[in-house]
Structure formats: C-alpha cells, structure tokens
Design a protein around this motif. Structure first.
Motif, PDB file in Angstrom:
ATOM      1  N   TRP A  62       0.877  -1.177   0.000  1.00 41.70           N
ATOM      2  CA  TRP A  62       0.000   0.000   0.000  1.00 41.70           C
ATOM      3  C   TRP A  62       0.912   1.224   0.000  1.00 41.70           C
ATOM      4  N   PHE A  63       0.699   2.099  -0.979  1.00 44.99           N
ATOM      5  CA  PHE A  63       1.564   3.265  -1.131  1.00 44.99           C
ATOM      6  C   PHE A  63       0.895   4.500  -0.535  1.00 44.99           C
ATOM      7  N   ALA A  64       1.618   5.154   0.359  1.00 42.95           N
ATOM      8  CA  ALA A  64       1.101   6.398   0.945  1.00 42.95           C
ATOM      9  C   ALA A  64       1.454   7.593   0.065  1.00 42.95           C
ATOM     10  N   ASP A  65       2.059   7.324  -1.082  1.00 45.58           N
ATOM     11  CA  ASP A  65       2.583   8.397  -1.956  1.00 45.58           C
ATOM     12  C   ASP A  65       1.510   9.379  -2.427  1.00 45.58           C
ATOM     13  N   GLY A  66       1.911  10.631  -2.479  1.00 46.92           N
ATOM     14  CA  GLY A  66       1.017  11.660  -2.994  1.00 46.92           C
ATOM     15  C   GLY A  66       1.590  13.016  -2.646  1.00 46.92           C
ATOM     16  N   SER A  67       0.753  14.051  -2.736  1.00 43.56           N
ATOM     17  CA  SER A  67       1.231  15.389  -2.346  1.00 43.56           C
ATOM     18  C   SER A  67       0.093  16.149  -1.681  1.00 43.56           C
ATOM     19  N   ASN A  68       0.460  17.192  -0.989  1.00 38.60           N
ATOM     20  CA  ASN A  68      -0.525  17.947  -0.211  1.00 38.60           C
ATOM     21  C   ASN A  68      -0.933  19.282  -0.825  1.00 38.60           C
TER      22      ASN A  68
END
Ligand code: RM4
Ligand code: MN
Ligand code: MN
Length: 396
Positions: A144-150
């Motif tokens: 499970w990837f927590a990757d992203g941006s805010n």
C-alpha cells in the motif's frame, strides 16, 4: 433434506477463508493517540497466538497477513522464526505487506519520490518482501503506497505515474510463477491533495502495465462517500483483475470500522456481485479476503471474531439469492420483482444457518462466546499488561 438455497449457503461458507492482519492485534489508534489495551500483542509470537484464537473459534482464518518491518524487522533473517511460530500456532503466514510509508526518507513518497535514491530504497524493500514471500511460500505481495502530495503544483503527477510504472514493472519481474502483486488504492490520507494510486482505475492501469501477475486490491474503506463499490467489483471481475479485498467499514474515511457495522447492505451487494459472477461462469473467483481493521476501542480479538462472523452471515445471505430467478427477472426488466429477489435474500436471517454449518464442522456455534469462555483474554491481559502499560500513547 436441506433446502436448495440453504445448500448454496453451506457451500459458500465452505469456501470462505478470511485472512487476519497481524497489526490488528497490536496497540494501534487514531492519529490523535492510542487507548492502550492490556491484552494487545506486541511481539510477532503474540500476534500469531491471538490470530490462532480467531481461527480456532471460527475455523475460517487459516492465514495471518504480515507487515514486514513491523513483523519481520530483520527481513529474510526472520523467516525461520515466522515458520516456527506458524507451526506452533497452526496459522500460516499470508500476504506479505511491504512498509514503504513509515521511514523518514519516505516524506515525499516511495516509488513515486522525485529522488531516485529513495525510489531505489523503496524498490529494494519491496523486492526483499517478494523474497520473504517466496521463502514463506506466500502467494501475495501487497504494497500500500502512501505516496502523494498535499499542495497543488508541488509534484509532477505525470512524472510520478512513470516512476510507479517503472518500479512496479521491476517488482513484477522478480515474482515467481504463482506469486501475485496486489495493488491497493486509496483516495486520500496521508496525502490530501493527490494520491498517486487514488482509485481502482489507476490501480488497474498500473497492474496492467506491471504484468499478468498483478491485480487490484479493493479496501472497502478506501472510497469516497456514495461510491458504488459493487460496480467497481463488477468491472474488476469482468476484466479478471480483482486480486483481493481488505474488509472494514467506514463512515467518513479510512475509519477501519467493523465490517458491515455501518452498512451491511453494501457488503451484501459486494458479495452478491461475486456470487452472481461465479454462478454465471460456473467458476470460483480467485479472491483473497482479508480483514484490515485496527481497533482502538473494541477488544481486538473480539472485534476480529465479530468481523469474521459478520462476513460469514452476509456471504451466506448473498449466496441465497436465487440466481436463476434473478437472471430471468433482470432480462425481463421486472424491476420490482428483481429488487425484491435481492432484498429477500438480504433480509434472510442466516445466523442459524451459519450456526448449523459450524456445528457440522465441529466448531463452536457461537465463536464469540467460545472465546470469552476460554479465559484466554484474562490470561494474556495478566501476562502482557506490564509491558503494555509502558506503551507510548501520545500524539505529540
Ligand atoms: C492503510 C491501508 C493498508 C494498511 C495500512 C496499515 O490505510 O489500508 O492496507 O496496510 O493502512
Ligand atoms: Mn488496506
Ligand atoms: Mn486503510
């Protein structure tokens, strides 16, 4: 003589196996803090021991999902110990879950990180997980990837797609025959502007790009409100792309509530799509079912037993849909009768059917009661309380 629909329910129950999450037995909480439980597991041995309680009372949970880093902190070196515990407690290790979200270096992502050295670190960790899965004879590797941006504009979303494609292709190349890569999506949290794998379409495209042993994993809690999850399941079934489920329920977000506690009809509708597919095709859909719940308030073992029983009751209800009849009514667009056929199965109280099925297997007819009467909880609360009272509960 058993009624034809009851027979279908029994056959469905024979098939339903549900994996338990090792982390669901540990002291976990919300991001504001944890309410420490005296009985919570801190070691991998305790997690296996607790999972064995759920399995012995329900007979439906022969495997335990492991989170590398939490459960195998020394990677491959811990495989021997996991094997020993598996033998001791009669529960096999299940899916292997890489941890590419907790370490400091993953602040801006793992496989999607702009820094190639960090992408490599994440890749190496997942490849190690594939090795661990092979050594333990586990079929599924489930990152499970927590990757992203805010914040808008802070990351190149297109570039990150390419990084994910590249990384997942490489992971896929390392899979042995029979192994699977399950790609889980989640629309938000911990990133709140964009998530690199936000929905089933993105997970589907990445799985396709990775290779034929990659499939999509549906976590019931990872959707926006009012999303038609059973339609997503129907699409994935149609394309033979559904690899597994994470069971929970949610009210607002990724709340990890007990399966079916908020909306049992939704769980029923998901199971209905699967049963209807299997009836039409005359084949079993190869789906790995797993609980993904971290209870903060309920007793952890009890909550797992409650979830498994709920899944069985709803799975049995969905199996009791009269598929021949429903197919005919759908074809004829008999709206009211078709809906009533579905609703009729949903409102069938399957608890006594599941009880009879359990008795026929030599299992306790009331797993929760059997667990409570075993004295296990009192014993481990005594044994573990000193260690748990020192646990860190604070948010800041
Ligand atoms: C995530 C996701 C993953 C689980 C982690 C701990 O929200 O559901 O499946 O491994 O939590
Ligand atoms: Mn999940
Ligand atoms: Mn989740």
């Amino acid at each position: 003589m058993k009624d034809r629909l009851v027979e279908k329910a029994w056959q469905a129950l024979d098939k339903l196996k549900i994996e338990l999450p090792s982390w669901g037995f540990a002291n976990t909480g919300t991001r504001f803090g944890k309410f420490i439980q005296a009985a919570a597991a801190t070691t991998i041995e305790e997690k296996f021991s607790d999972a064995a309680q759920v399995h012995s009372s329900t007979g439906a949970c022969p495997t335990l999902a492991l989170h590398v880093q939490w459960d195998l902190p020394n990677g491959l070196k811990d495989v021997g110990e996991v094997e020993r515990l598996s033998q001791k407690f009669g529960v096999r290790p299940g899916s292997i879950n890489p941890n590419i979200f907790q370490n400091q270096e993953y602040k801006y992502g793992s496989l999607g990180n702009p820094d190639s050295a960090i992408r490599k670190t994440a890749l190496r960790h997942i490849l190690d997980c594939v090795g661990i899965a092979e050594a333990l004879h586990c079929r599924d590797v489930a990152p499970w990837f927590a990757d992203g941006s805010n914040y808008p504009g802070t990351q190149n979303m297109r570039q990150r797609i390419a990084y994910f494609e590249e990384g997942l292709r490489e992971i896929h190349r390392s899979l042995k025959p029979g192994q699977r890569l399950l790609i889980e999506y989640k629309p938000f949290e911990p990133a709140f502007y964009h998530t690199d794998i936000a929905d089933w379409g993105m997970a589907y495209l990445l799985a396709k790009e990775a290779g034929p042993q990659a499939f999509v994993l549906v976590d019931t809690g990872h959707h926006y409100q009012a999303q038609n999850i059973e339609q997503i399941v129907a699409w994935l079934l149609h394309h033979k792309m559904i690899g597994g489920f994470h069971f929970n329920d949610r009210r607002y977000a990724d709340d990890d509530l007990t399966l079916g506690s908020i909306d049992p009809y939704q769980v029923f509708r998901i199971f209905h799509e699967i049963h209807m597919f299997e009836w039409e095709k005359g084949a079993v859909a190869d789906i790995a079912y797993m609980v993904d719940q971290s209870h903060n308030l309920k007793g952890k073992i009890e909550a797992m037993i409650q979830t498994v029983c709920t899944a069985q009751e709803l799975y049995a209800r969905a199996a009791m849909v009269d598929h021949e009849r429903l197919a005919g009514l759908q074809q004829g667009c008999s709206l009211v009768d078709a809906e009533e056929t579905l609703r009729g199965a949903f409102w069938t109280d399957t608890r006594s059917i599941v009880k009879d099925w359990r008795k026929s297997k030599g299992l306790p007819d009331d797993p929760l009661l059997a667990f409570r009467e075993s004295g296990y909880l009192e014993r481990v609360s005594r044994e573990r309380s000193a260690r748990n009272s020192g646990a860190n509960a604070s948010y800041a």
